[in-house]
Write a protein that holds these residues in place. Structure first.
Motif, PDB file in Angstrom:
ATOM      1  N   ALA A 194     -53.483 -27.099   9.716  1.00  0.00           N
ATOM      2  CA  ALA A 194     -54.745 -27.957   8.976  1.00  0.00           C
ATOM      3  C   ALA A 194     -55.152 -26.323   8.577  1.00  0.00           C
ATOM      4  CB  ALA A 194     -55.534 -28.002  10.500  1.00  0.00           C
ATOM      5  N   LEU A 195     -54.815 -25.163   8.200  1.00  0.00           N
ATOM      6  CA  LEU A 195     -55.161 -23.808   7.308  1.00  0.00           C
ATOM      7  C   LEU A 195     -55.100 -23.767   5.922  1.00  0.00           C
ATOM      8  CD1 LEU A 195     -54.209 -21.273   9.414  1.00  0.00           C
ATOM      9  CD2 LEU A 195     -56.823 -21.351   8.480  1.00  0.00           C
ATOM     10  N   ALA A 196     -53.270 -24.440   6.136  1.00  0.00           N
ATOM     11  CA  ALA A 196     -52.562 -24.682   4.498  1.00  0.00           C
ATOM     12  C   ALA A 196     -53.513 -26.296   3.884  1.00  0.00           C
ATOM     13  CB  ALA A 196     -50.688 -25.196   5.018  1.00  0.00           C
ATOM     14  N   THR A 197     -53.331 -27.106   4.284  1.00  0.00           N
ATOM     15  CA  THR A 197     -53.988 -28.766   3.857  1.00  0.00           C
ATOM     16  C   THR A 197     -55.104 -27.836   3.136  1.00  0.00           C
ATOM     17  OG1 THR A 197     -52.880 -29.617   5.528  1.00  0.00           O
ATOM     18  CG2 THR A 197     -55.080 -30.540   4.455  1.00  0.00           C
ATOM     19  N   ILE A 198     -56.718 -26.918   3.863  1.00  0.00           N
ATOM     20  CA  ILE A 198     -57.549 -26.706   4.112  1.00  0.00           C
ATOM     21  C   ILE A 198     -57.633 -25.828   2.730  1.00  0.00           C
ATOM     22  CG2 ILE A 198     -59.795 -25.684   3.911  1.00  0.00           C
ATOM     23  CD1 ILE A 198     -59.226 -27.184   6.931  1.00  0.00           C
ATOM     24  N   LEU A 199     -56.678 -25.073   2.504  1.00  0.00           N
ATOM     25  CA  LEU A 199     -56.996 -23.502   1.508  1.00  0.00           C
ATOM     26  C   LEU A 199     -55.712 -24.338   0.226  1.00  0.00           C
ATOM     27  CD1 LEU A 199     -55.589 -20.563   3.473  1.00  0.00           C
ATOM     28  CD2 LEU A 199     -57.653 -21.221   2.746  1.00  0.00           C
ATOM     29  N   ASN A 200     -54.696 -25.098   0.148  1.00  0.00           N
ATOM     30  CA  ASN A 200     -54.458 -25.466  -0.835  1.00  0.00           C
ATOM     31  C   ASN A 200     -55.469 -26.770  -1.872  1.00  0.00           C
ATOM     32  OD1 ASN A 200     -51.828 -24.724  -0.123  1.00  0.00           O
ATOM     33  ND2 ASN A 200     -50.969 -26.631   0.711  1.00  0.00           N
ATOM     34  N   VAL A 201     -55.599 -27.629  -1.169  1.00  0.00           N
ATOM     35  CA  VAL A 201     -57.152 -27.938  -1.170  1.00  0.00           C
ATOM     36  C   VAL A 201     -57.899 -27.094  -2.201  1.00  0.00           C
ATOM     37  CG1 VAL A 201     -59.207 -29.741  -0.479  1.00  0.00           C
ATOM     38  CG2 VAL A 201     -56.546 -29.773   0.624  1.00  0.00           C
ATOM     39  N   LEU A 202     -58.719 -26.420  -1.665  1.00  0.00           N
ATOM     40  CA  LEU A 202     -59.298 -25.920  -2.338  1.00  0.00           C
ATOM     41  C   LEU A 202     -58.870 -24.861  -3.208  1.00  0.00           C
ATOM     42  CD1 LEU A 202     -61.226 -24.534   0.768  1.00  0.00           C
ATOM     43  CD2 LEU A 202     -61.755 -25.729  -0.845  1.00  0.00           C
TER      44      LEU A 202
ATOM     45  N   ALA B 109     -62.449 -30.685   2.312  1.00  0.00           N
ATOM     46  CA  ALA B 109     -61.235 -29.702   3.021  1.00  0.00           C
ATOM     47  C   ALA B 109     -60.689 -29.752   4.069  1.00  0.00           C
ATOM     48  CB  ALA B 109     -60.861 -28.747   2.824  1.00  0.00           C
ATOM     49  N   MET B 110     -61.937 -29.660   4.884  1.00  0.00           N
ATOM     50  CA  MET B 110     -62.280 -29.781   6.528  1.00  0.00           C
ATOM     51  C   MET B 110     -62.403 -31.116   7.449  1.00  0.00           C
ATOM     52  SD  MET B 110     -64.999 -27.023   7.879  1.00  0.00           S
ATOM     53  CE  MET B 110     -65.028 -25.856   7.809  1.00  0.00           C
ATOM     54  N   ARG B 111     -62.507 -31.920   6.554  1.00  0.00           N
ATOM     55  CA  ARG B 111     -62.455 -33.102   7.340  1.00  0.00           C
ATOM     56  C   ARG B 111     -61.653 -34.186   6.796  1.00  0.00           C
ATOM     57  NH1 ARG B 111     -67.280 -36.647   6.412  1.00  0.00           N
ATOM     58  NH2 ARG B 111     -68.521 -35.503   4.887  1.00  0.00           N
TER      59      ARG B 111
ATOM     60  N   THR C 295     -47.932 -29.561   4.156  1.00  0.00           N
ATOM     61  CA  THR C 295     -48.778 -28.496   3.804  1.00  0.00           C
ATOM     62  C   THR C 295     -48.439 -28.249   2.549  1.00  0.00           C
ATOM     63  OG1 THR C 295     -46.570 -28.148   4.692  1.00  0.00           O
ATOM     64  CG2 THR C 295     -48.455 -27.452   6.100  1.00  0.00           C
ATOM     65  N   SER C 296     -48.713 -29.590   1.161  1.00  0.00           N
ATOM     66  CA  SER C 296     -47.672 -29.045  -0.019  1.00  0.00           C
ATOM     67  C   SER C 296     -49.092 -29.061  -0.974  1.00  0.00           C
ATOM     68  CB  SER C 296     -46.348 -30.507  -0.548  1.00  0.00           C
ATOM     69  OG  SER C 296     -46.948 -31.636  -0.213  1.00  0.00           O
ATOM     70  N   ARG C 297     -48.706 -29.010  -1.889  1.00  0.00           N
ATOM     71  CA  ARG C 297     -49.408 -28.472  -2.927  1.00  0.00           C
ATOM     72  C   ARG C 297     -49.870 -29.820  -3.307  1.00  0.00           C
ATOM     73  NH1 ARG C 297     -47.971 -23.329  -2.822  1.00  0.00           N
ATOM     74  NH2 ARG C 297     -50.073 -21.396  -2.653  1.00  0.00           N
ATOM     75  N   ASP C 298     -48.294 -30.928  -3.550  1.00  0.00           N
ATOM     76  CA  ASP C 298     -49.189 -32.262  -4.201  1.00  0.00           C
ATOM     77  C   ASP C 298     -49.521 -32.692  -3.020  1.00  0.00           C
ATOM     78  OD1 ASP C 298     -47.840 -31.129  -6.753  1.00  0.00           O
ATOM     79  OD2 ASP C 298     -45.451 -31.754  -5.495  1.00  0.00           O
ATOM     80  N   TYR C 299     -49.669 -32.649  -1.861  1.00  0.00           N
ATOM     81  CA  TYR C 299     -50.501 -33.406  -1.318  1.00  0.00           C
ATOM     82  C   TYR C 299     -51.449 -33.047  -1.244  1.00  0.00           C
ATOM     83  CZ  TYR C 299     -51.276 -35.192   3.422  1.00  0.00           C
ATOM     84  OH  TYR C 299     -52.201 -36.373   4.483  1.00  0.00           O
TER      85      TYR C 299
END
Length: 568
Positions: free
Chosen positions: A281-289, A309-311, A335-339
C-alpha cells in the motif's frame, strides 16, 4: 481481471531485490529505543547496557510489553520484525504472524443462514490463531543476538515478580473488555480486582508469566510449542471450545522473507511484504503521488491527492492481498510505477472519486490494540517490530497457569467476501480462511534510509496503521525529526467505508470545508489514534534521537541517552 494481473507480472520489473549500496556513515554514538511503555524501553536500554545488540534488546522489549501492555501484545499473539543486520548490510523481514489452526475451514464463522458471526471470530477460543511471538523471541536471540535468552528475558521475568503499575492505557482498553475478561476466571484473576478494572497505579504481578518466560529461556521455543506446556495450552483451548491441536503448535515456524523496498524522493524505503498489506500500500500510494510534486503543494490539494491514492491502494488490498504462501499476490505489478500511472489516470485534481465507482469488492473505530517499538544500537543494527493480539486484550481467554491472553487474529481473515472485519476492512478470496494460513495484516514496520539519516518507525492502529506510517514518512522526508514524525496530525481513507476520517486537530474548519467541497465525506473524530514510535540515526554525525507518540501521555518512552551510564 485477476488473470490479466497475473499475466502482467511478467511485464513489470519488481521493485524488490538487491539492496542499494549505502555510503559510509558515522556509527551511532549510542543506542536508541522507543516503545509504547516506559517499562519496556527501560528493559531494552538495560540489555544494550549489558552488551546486547538491538536484537537482544528487541527480545527484552517484546517480552516486557507482553507483560505491561497485555491489551496490545504478548506471548499469545504474533507480529512482524523488520531487521537490519549491520555486520553484513542485510535487511530481513521475520514473519511471526499467527497461523490458522489445521482444523480451520473457509466458512467457520458463518451461521446457518450464511451470515458472518462476528462474535465467534473475535471472542473465545475459536477466534485464536497459533501464536508466533514465542518462536520470534528464540529466532531473534539465536540467529541475530549476542546474549542468551535467559539474559534478554531477565528484565521481564524480574518485573513480572516484583510488579508493575497499572497505567491509563491499560485501564482505558480494559474498560472496553471488562465483561469478556470477567467471564474467564483465569483472565479475571490476572487483570481485574474484585471484578472491576484496577485503579491506575495498582501494583500488578504475574507469576505465571514469569514461569512461562523461564521455560522459554531454558528450553527455547520447544518449551512453548512442544511437550507438557503445549499439551496444557491445547487442553485449555479445546475445553473453551477451540480447535487447536498439538500438531498446530509443533508445526509453527517463523518465516524469513525479503523486505519490500523502493525509492521515493531520494529516499530508500524498506518495509513489510505480504502477508502485510502495508508495504504494498505504501508503494502504491507513493508511486501514484510522485509525479504530482505533492510535497510543494498547499495542504488541501495535497490532502485531496493523498486521499485519492489511499482510496485506490486500500481497494487493491481488499481484492489482491493475502498470505503469499497460499495466494498468488501480484506484488511486482501493484508496486510498479506503470501500474500507478494507470491508477493516477482516474484521479481528478478537483473532485473525489466515490469508492463505489472503483471496481472491486462488493460491500457496504480503531483502537491502539497493537504495539510497535523501534531500536537502533551502537553497531548500526536496526529493529522495527510491530506485534499484536488483535483487538484490545485479544480474545479475553487465558489458559490457566500460562499468564497471558490469546489472540483473536482469525478475525483478520476475510470471513466472507465483502464483509468488513472489526476494523472495517473488507477482503476477498486471497485472504480467505485456510488451514495453516496467515491472515493479512496492516502492521507496517518500516525503515527510511536517506543520504544523511536513517529512521526506524511503526505504529499500532488497525486499518489506520498504513496511513499513519505514510504520514510519518512524509514528516521525515520533509525534514522533521523523530518526535515530529510521532507528533504529526493524522487522517485516513480506506476505500470502504467511503469516509475521510481525521483526528480533532488534523484540519481547520476552513480546510475541512474545502475538502468537503471537493466531494470528500470528512469525519472529524473526537479523539486521536495510533501510538507511533520512531528512532533516527544521523549518519553524518552519529547522533541518535528517539520520538514517542504523545497521544498516551506519560506511558510511552523514547530514549537515545547513553544506556550504559544509566545502569552502571
Amino acid at each position: 481481471m485477476t488473470r490479466i494481473l497475473c499475466l502482467a507480472l511478467l511485464l513489470f520489473a519488481p521493485l524488490v531485490g538487491a539492496e542499494a549500496p549505502r555510503a559510509p556513515a558515522t556509527p551511532p554514538h549510542q543506542g536508541g529505543v522507543a516503545s509504547a511503555n516506559a517499562y519496556a524501553t527501560d528493559a531494552g536500554l538495560e540489555i544494550l547496557a549489558k552488551g546486547g545488540n538491538a536484537f537482544d534488546a528487541a527480545v527484552a522489549v517484546s517480552a516486557t510489553l507482553g507483560l505491561v501492555e497485555p491489551e496490545s501484545s504478548g506471548l499469545g499473539g504474533g507480529g512482524f520484525l523488520l531487521l537490519h543486520v549491520a555486520k553484513d548490510g542485510r535487511d530481513v523481514f521475520v514473519d511471526a504472524r499467527e497461523r490458522a489452526p489445521l482444523a480451520s475451514a473457509r466458512d467457520m464463522f458463518l451461521d446457518a443462514a450464511g451470515n458472518a458471526d462476528r462474535k465467534k471470530s473475535t471472542e473465545g477460543a475459536l477466534a485464536a490463531g497459533i501464536p508466533g511471538t514465542p518462536a520470534a523471541l528464540e529466532h531473534l536471540a539465536v540467529r541475530y543476538g549476542k546474549l542468551p535468552l535467559s539474559e534478554s528475558l531477565a528484565p521481564a521475568i524480574r518485573l513480572a515478580r516484583e510488579g508493575w503499575k497499572f497505567g491509563p492505557k491499560n485501564a482505558a482498553m480494559l474498560g472496553f473488555r471488562r465483561d469478556a475478561i470477567a467471564a474467564t476466571p483465569a483472565a479475571a484473576a490476572l487483570f481485574l480486582r474484585d471484578g472491576q478494572v484496577p485503579a491506575q497505579g495498582t501494583l500488578m504481578r504475574n507469576e505465571d508469566y514469569a514461569r512461562t518466560l523461564e521455560r522459554i529461556a531454558r528450553e527455547g521455543a520447544d518449551g512453548f510449542y512442544r511437550g507438557d506446556y503445549a499439551r496444557r495450552l491445547v487442553a485449555g483451548v479445546r475445553k473453551a471450545g477451540g480447535i487447536w491441536t498439538e500438531s498446530d503448535l509443533a508445526e509453527y515456524r517463523v518465516v524469513e522473507r525479503a523486505p519490500l523496498r523502493f525509492k521515493h524522493r531520494g529516499f530508500e524505503i524498506v518495509t513489510a511484504p505480504p502477508p502485510s498489506s502495508g508495504g504494498v500500500a505504501l508503494a502504491t500510494i507513493l508511486n501514484v503521488l510522485e509525479p504530482y510534486g505533492y510535497e510543494k503543494m498547499d495542504k488541501v490539494p495535497r490532502t485531496h491527492l493523498v486521499v485519492e491514492a489511499m482510496r485506490r491502494a486500500y481497494r487493491d488490498r481488499a481484492v489482491y492481498l493475502g498470505d503469499p504462501d497460499f495466494a498468488q499476490v501480484p506484488v511486482p505489478l501493484l508496486t510498479s510505477r506503470d501500474y500507478a500511472a494507470g491508477l493516477r489516470a482516474g484521479i481528478s485534481a478537483e473532485r473525489a472519486t466515490p469508492s463505489d465507482m472503483l471496481p472491486g469488492v462488493t460491500a457496504a473505530a480503531s483502537r491502539p490494540d497493537t504495539t510497535h517499538f523501534s531500536i537502533i544500537d551502537a553497531e548500526g543494527n536496526l529493529a522495527a517490530v510491530t506485534q499484536t493480539v488483535n483487538l484490545p486484550y485479544g480474545n479475553s481467554l487465558v489458559v490457566p497457569g500460562t499468564g497471558f491472553l490469546l489472540n483473536n487474529e482469525m478475525d483478520d481473515f476475510s470471513v466472507k467476501p465483502g464483509v468488513p472485519n472489526a476494523f472495517g476492512l473488507v477482503g476477498d478470496d486471497a485472504n480467505a480462511i485456510a488451514p495453516g494460513k496467515r491472515p493479512l495484516s496492516s502492521m507496517t514496520p518500516t525503515f527510511l534510509i536517506g543520504k544523511d539519516r536513517v529512521a526506524v518507525l511503526g505504529t499500532p492502529g488497525g486499518s489506520r496503521i498504513v496511513t499513519m506510517v505514510l504520514l510519518g514518512l512524509f514528516e521525515l522526508m520533509d525534514g522533521g525529526g523523530a518526535q515530529a514524525a510521532a507528533d504529526a496530525p493524522r487522517f485516513h481513507h480506506q476505500y470502504l467505508p467511503d469516509q475521510l476520517s481525521a483526528e480533532p486537530e488534523a484540519f481547520t474548519a476552513e480546510e475541512a470545508a474545502q475538502l468537503k467541497a471537493r466531494g470528500h465525506d470528512v469525519q472529524i473524530g473526537d479523539r486521536s489514534w495510533g501510538n507511533m514510535q520512531v528512532v533516527m540515526w544521523h549518519r553524518d554525525t552519529g547522533k541518535v534521537e528517539a520520538g514517542t507518540d504523545p497521544r498516551w501521555k506519560g506511558v510511552g518512552k523514547g530514549s537515545s541517552s547513553d544506556a550504559a551510564s544509566i545502569y552502571r
